[in-house]
Design a protein around this motif. Structure first.
Motif, PDB file in Angstrom:
ATOM      1  N   GLU A 174      84.328 -60.199 -43.339  1.00 27.42           N
ATOM      2  CA  GLU A 174      82.829 -61.573 -43.670  1.00 27.42           C
ATOM      3  C   GLU A 174      81.966 -60.666 -44.273  1.00 27.42           C
ATOM      4  OE1 GLU A 174      82.242 -62.181 -39.395  1.00 27.42           O
ATOM      5  OE2 GLU A 174      84.205 -62.661 -39.004  1.00 27.42           O
ATOM      6  N   LEU A 175      81.821 -62.216 -45.334  1.00 30.28           N
ATOM      7  CA  LEU A 175      80.247 -62.017 -46.217  1.00 30.28           C
ATOM      8  C   LEU A 175      79.472 -63.350 -46.069  1.00 30.28           C
ATOM      9  CD1 LEU A 175      81.811 -61.790 -49.465  1.00 30.28           C
ATOM     10  CD2 LEU A 175      80.070 -59.999 -48.210  1.00 30.28           C
ATOM     11  N   ASP A 176      78.614 -63.866 -45.543  1.00 29.54           N
ATOM     12  CA  ASP A 176      77.429 -64.447 -45.019  1.00 29.54           C
ATOM     13  C   ASP A 176      77.529 -65.252 -46.108  1.00 29.54           C
ATOM     14  OD1 ASP A 176      73.768 -65.028 -43.791  1.00 29.54           O
ATOM     15  OD2 ASP A 176      75.761 -65.919 -43.466  1.00 29.54           O
ATOM     16  N   CYS A 177      78.020 -66.043 -46.839  1.00 33.08           N
ATOM     17  CA  CYS A 177      77.882 -67.156 -47.730  1.00 33.08           C
ATOM     18  C   CYS A 177      78.867 -68.245 -48.353  1.00 33.08           C
ATOM     19  CB  CYS A 177      78.409 -65.857 -49.230  1.00 33.08           C
ATOM     20  SG  CYS A 177      80.470 -65.141 -49.372  1.00 33.08           S
ATOM     21  N   HIS A 178      79.007 -68.814 -49.204  1.00 34.89           N
ATOM     22  CA  HIS A 178      79.422 -69.868 -49.671  1.00 34.89           C
ATOM     23  C   HIS A 178      80.712 -69.429 -49.597  1.00 34.89           C
ATOM     24  CE1 HIS A 178      78.160 -69.315 -53.830  1.00 34.89           C
ATOM     25  NE2 HIS A 178      77.466 -69.613 -53.590  1.00 34.89           N
ATOM     26  N   HIS A 179      81.701 -70.171 -50.212  1.00 33.83           N
ATOM     27  CA  HIS A 179      83.059 -69.392 -51.055  1.00 33.83           C
ATOM     28  C   HIS A 179      83.299 -69.185 -52.418  1.00 33.83           C
ATOM     29  CE1 HIS A 179      87.117 -70.870 -50.853  1.00 33.83           C
ATOM     30  NE2 HIS A 179      87.912 -71.970 -51.548  1.00 33.83           N
ATOM     31  N   PHE A 180      82.270 -69.310 -52.577  1.00 30.10           N
ATOM     32  CA  PHE A 180      81.991 -68.168 -54.069  1.00 30.10           C
ATOM     33  C   PHE A 180      81.801 -66.938 -53.558  1.00 30.10           C
ATOM     34  CE2 PHE A 180      83.002 -72.650 -55.135  1.00 30.10           C
ATOM     35  CZ  PHE A 180      84.477 -72.195 -56.100  1.00 30.10           C
ATOM     36  N   ALA A 181      81.395 -65.975 -53.288  1.00 33.89           N
ATOM     37  CA  ALA A 181      81.480 -64.766 -52.747  1.00 33.89           C
ATOM     38  C   ALA A 181      81.040 -64.308 -54.609  1.00 33.89           C
ATOM     39  CB  ALA A 181      81.844 -63.925 -51.745  1.00 33.89           C
ATOM     40  N   GLN A 182      81.943 -64.283 -55.369  1.00 31.85           N
ATOM     41  CA  GLN A 182      81.689 -63.616 -56.288  1.00 31.85           C
ATOM     42  C   GLN A 182      80.398 -63.943 -57.050  1.00 31.85           C
ATOM     43  OE1 GLN A 182      83.993 -65.708 -55.641  1.00 31.85           O
ATOM     44  NE2 GLN A 182      85.501 -66.175 -57.142  1.00 31.85           N
ATOM     45  N   VAL A 183      80.388 -64.829 -57.173  1.00 32.69           N
ATOM     46  CA  VAL A 183      79.461 -65.285 -57.892  1.00 32.69           C
ATOM     47  C   VAL A 183      77.841 -65.563 -56.715  1.00 32.69           C
ATOM     48  CG1 VAL A 183      77.667 -68.012 -58.389  1.00 32.69           C
ATOM     49  CG2 VAL A 183      80.551 -67.375 -58.722  1.00 32.69           C
ATOM     50  N   SER A 184      78.062 -65.721 -55.377  1.00 30.49           N
ATOM     51  CA  SER A 184      76.662 -65.270 -54.697  1.00 30.49           C
ATOM     52  C   SER A 184      76.410 -64.161 -53.634  1.00 30.49           C
ATOM     53  CB  SER A 184      76.621 -65.706 -53.757  1.00 30.49           C
ATOM     54  OG  SER A 184      77.714 -65.931 -52.776  1.00 30.49           O
ATOM     55  N   ARG A 185      77.609 -63.491 -54.162  1.00 37.87           N
ATOM     56  CA  ARG A 185      77.610 -61.824 -53.155  1.00 37.87           C
ATOM     57  C   ARG A 185      78.146 -60.653 -54.306  1.00 37.87           C
ATOM     58  NH1 ARG A 185      74.266 -64.068 -51.689  1.00 37.87           N
ATOM     59  NH2 ARG A 185      73.030 -64.537 -49.030  1.00 37.87           N
ATOM     60  N   PRO A 186      78.162 -60.888 -55.556  1.00 35.24           N
ATOM     61  CA  PRO A 186      79.104 -59.447 -55.815  1.00 35.24           C
ATOM     62  C   PRO A 186      79.105 -58.481 -55.818  1.00 35.24           C
ATOM     63  CG  PRO A 186      77.147 -60.279 -57.524  1.00 35.24           C
ATOM     64  CD  PRO A 186      77.035 -61.149 -56.153  1.00 35.24           C
ATOM     65  N   ALA A 187      77.830 -57.940 -55.491  1.00 33.15           N
ATOM     66  CA  ALA A 187      77.761 -56.870 -55.083  1.00 33.15           C
ATOM     67  C   ALA A 187      78.717 -56.283 -53.339  1.00 33.15           C
ATOM     68  CB  ALA A 187      76.408 -56.074 -54.850  1.00 33.15           C
ATOM     69  N   GLU A 188      77.847 -56.763 -52.537  1.00 30.47           N
ATOM     70  CA  GLU A 188      78.905 -56.682 -51.285  1.00 30.47           C
ATOM     71  C   GLU A 188      80.102 -56.763 -51.448  1.00 30.47           C
ATOM     72  OE1 GLU A 188      76.302 -58.645 -52.362  1.00 30.47           O
ATOM     73  OE2 GLU A 188      74.395 -59.086 -50.588  1.00 30.47           O
ATOM     74  N   LEU A 189      80.474 -58.190 -51.604  1.00 27.94           N
ATOM     75  CA  LEU A 189      81.951 -58.186 -52.795  1.00 27.94           C
ATOM     76  C   LEU A 189      82.637 -57.063 -52.747  1.00 27.94           C
ATOM     77  CD1 LEU A 189      84.161 -59.889 -52.530  1.00 27.94           C
ATOM     78  CD2 LEU A 189      83.454 -61.169 -54.517  1.00 27.94           C
ATOM     79  N   ALA A 190      81.814 -56.044 -54.205  1.00 23.43           N
ATOM     80  CA  ALA A 190      82.771 -55.553 -54.748  1.00 23.43           C
ATOM     81  C   ALA A 190      82.694 -53.811 -53.592  1.00 23.43           C
ATOM     82  CB  ALA A 190      81.598 -54.787 -55.378  1.00 23.43           C
ATOM     83  N   SER A 191      81.287 -54.024 -52.456  1.00 24.57           N
ATOM     84  CA  SER A 191      81.928 -53.073 -51.511  1.00 24.57           C
ATOM     85  C   SER A 191      83.363 -53.201 -50.951  1.00 24.57           C
ATOM     86  CB  SER A 191      80.503 -52.575 -50.867  1.00 24.57           C
ATOM     87  OG  SER A 191      80.541 -51.988 -49.770  1.00 24.57           O
ATOM     88  N   LEU A 192      83.538 -54.470 -50.956  1.00 23.27           N
ATOM     89  CA  LEU A 192      84.403 -54.266 -49.618  1.00 23.27           C
ATOM     90  C   LEU A 192      86.136 -54.034 -50.526  1.00 23.27           C
ATOM     91  CD1 LEU A 192      83.643 -57.676 -48.329  1.00 23.27           C
ATOM     92  CD2 LEU A 192      84.188 -55.460 -46.642  1.00 23.27           C
ATOM     93  N   LEU A 193      86.119 -54.652 -51.667  1.00 22.11           N
ATOM     94  CA  LEU A 193      86.884 -54.179 -52.587  1.00 22.11           C
ATOM     95  C   LEU A 193      87.261 -52.853 -53.004  1.00 22.11           C
ATOM     96  CD1 LEU A 193      87.093 -57.542 -55.325  1.00 22.11           C
ATOM     97  CD2 LEU A 193      88.232 -57.273 -52.936  1.00 22.11           C
ATOM     98  N   LEU A 194      86.088 -52.712 -53.218  1.00 20.78           N
ATOM     99  CA  LEU A 194      86.592 -50.616 -53.203  1.00 20.78           C
ATOM    100  C   LEU A 194      86.932 -50.181 -51.834  1.00 20.78           C
ATOM    101  CD1 LEU A 194      83.833 -50.295 -55.458  1.00 20.78           C
ATOM    102  CD2 LEU A 194      85.709 -50.421 -56.139  1.00 20.78           C
ATOM    103  N   THR A 195      87.017 -50.346 -50.845  1.00 19.12           N
ATOM    104  CA  THR A 195      87.503 -50.456 -49.259  1.00 19.12           C
ATOM    105  C   THR A 195      88.860 -50.379 -49.404  1.00 19.12           C
ATOM    106  OG1 THR A 195      85.058 -50.369 -48.492  1.00 19.12           O
ATOM    107  CG2 THR A 195      87.446 -50.191 -47.535  1.00 19.12           C
TER     108      THR A 195
END
Length: 322
Positions: free
Chosen positions: A202-223
């Motif tokens: 889960e990410l605390d953000c709107h529908h476009f996580a790649q726009v608002s939370r790129p660092a946190e999303l990258a961490s999840l994708l790398l996992t």
């Protein structure tokens, strides 16, 4: 392989891609037919889900890609599901980013019935729908809203009407769902994943996580992705093979954080990001002097994704970090 959603294009990943590149991954962010720089195709109104699946599957085959982590955002989950089912031998993992997760025979309109009315309201006539305002999807940063509005293009309606063709996904394929908590359309999908014992983040953000939370999303994708050394084009792919795939190998295009990024982009790439990285664009390759909005490739560097409040459940068993 980052696959955008409705009204989008490869451009929407420009904050996230440099972080994955810096972590050593080869990154493709293709634009699907009929959208962004591939809009105004004579086929636009007739383009459906099948054409998008064919297009992306063709990229994997022409470039001879194996060990691929497919990331589908929103509608992109329809496309990545179809490709993973068709070419399971080329796909190492599937990640749904606040996305549709269809079974064969299901369409977007089947899964989210209220979208039928939305597309009817947005109809331009002739089989396309104008972009939905990003503010309606929870985007609240004015710069982000302006940037998304400026880049979004009309969507062929048939993409959402057409059911997913078979076959079904293999049971052995690792699948992860990432839910954006400030957008409720896919809350039930995340609950279904949990009920089936599948990993959810889960990410605390709107529908476009790649726009608002790129660092946190990258961490999840790398996992969720296998190690970077396993996610690449076949080592033996020749320049001729890449040329047939539409890929400009080693084109010298800057891959810095400003490449195609919206105002105030928060890309935290850490040390080791190569600003002269080669660009492999695959679908919809821009001219040689263009910025790398459709995919960036590099094989060194590190990424600091320690900030943010991303929560994950059961991701550790999916693969090693890069």
């Amino acid at each position: 392989m980052l696959v955008h959603g409705s009204w989008g294009g490869g451009w929407i990943w420009s904050r996230l891609a440099p972080l994955l590149v810096a972590a050593g991954h080869q990154v493709y962010a293709p634009t699907l037919p009929g959208l962004a720089e591939r809009a105004n195709d004579p086929r636009d109104a007739s383009i459906g889900l099948s054409e998008h699946i064919d297009d992306l599957a063709g990229l994997l085959e022409r470039a001879d890609l194996t060990g691929v982590t497919l990331v589908g955002h929103s509608y992109g989950g329809m496309v990545t599901t179809g490709v993973a089912a068709r070419l399971p031998e080329r796909v190492a993992a599937l990640v749904h980013l606040d996305a549709f997760t269809p079974l064969p025979g299901q369409s977007c309109f089947d899964l989210v019935p209220w979208l039928t009315d939305v597309f009817a309201e947005l109809s331009e006539g002739g089989g396309t729908a104008r972009p939905l305002d990003p503010a309606a999807l929870g985007v609240d940063d004015p710069d982000d809203v302006d940037w998304l509005r400026a880049h979004s293009t009309a969507m062929p309606v048939r993409t959402h009407q057409e059911p997913l063709p078979g076959p079904a996904l293999p049971d052995t394929l690792p699948v992860t769902f990432i839910r954006c908590l400030r957008f409720d359309a896919f809350a039930a999908t995340a609950d279904d994943f949990r009920a089936r014992g599948l990993p959810v983040a889960e990410l605390d953000c709107h529908h476009f996580a790649q726009v608002s939370r790129p660092a946190e999303l990258a961490s999840l994708l790398l996992t969720a992705a296998p190690p970077a050394t396993e996610v690449s084009a076949s080592a033996g792919a020749s320049p001729e093979t890449k040329a047939k795939a539409g890929i400009r190998a080693e084109a010298e295009v800057r891959a810095d954080t400003g490449a195609g990024a919206p105002p105030g982009a928060r890309v935290e790439a850490g040390a080791g990001v190569e600003t002269g990285a080669g660009v492999e664009t695959g679908i919809g390759a821009p001219p040689s002097n263009a910025k790398p909005e459709n995919g960036t490739v590099a094989r060194s560097g590190a990424v600091d994704c320690s900030e943010g409040s991303a929560r994950s459940e059961g991701l550790a068993g999916i693969g090693g970090t890069a």
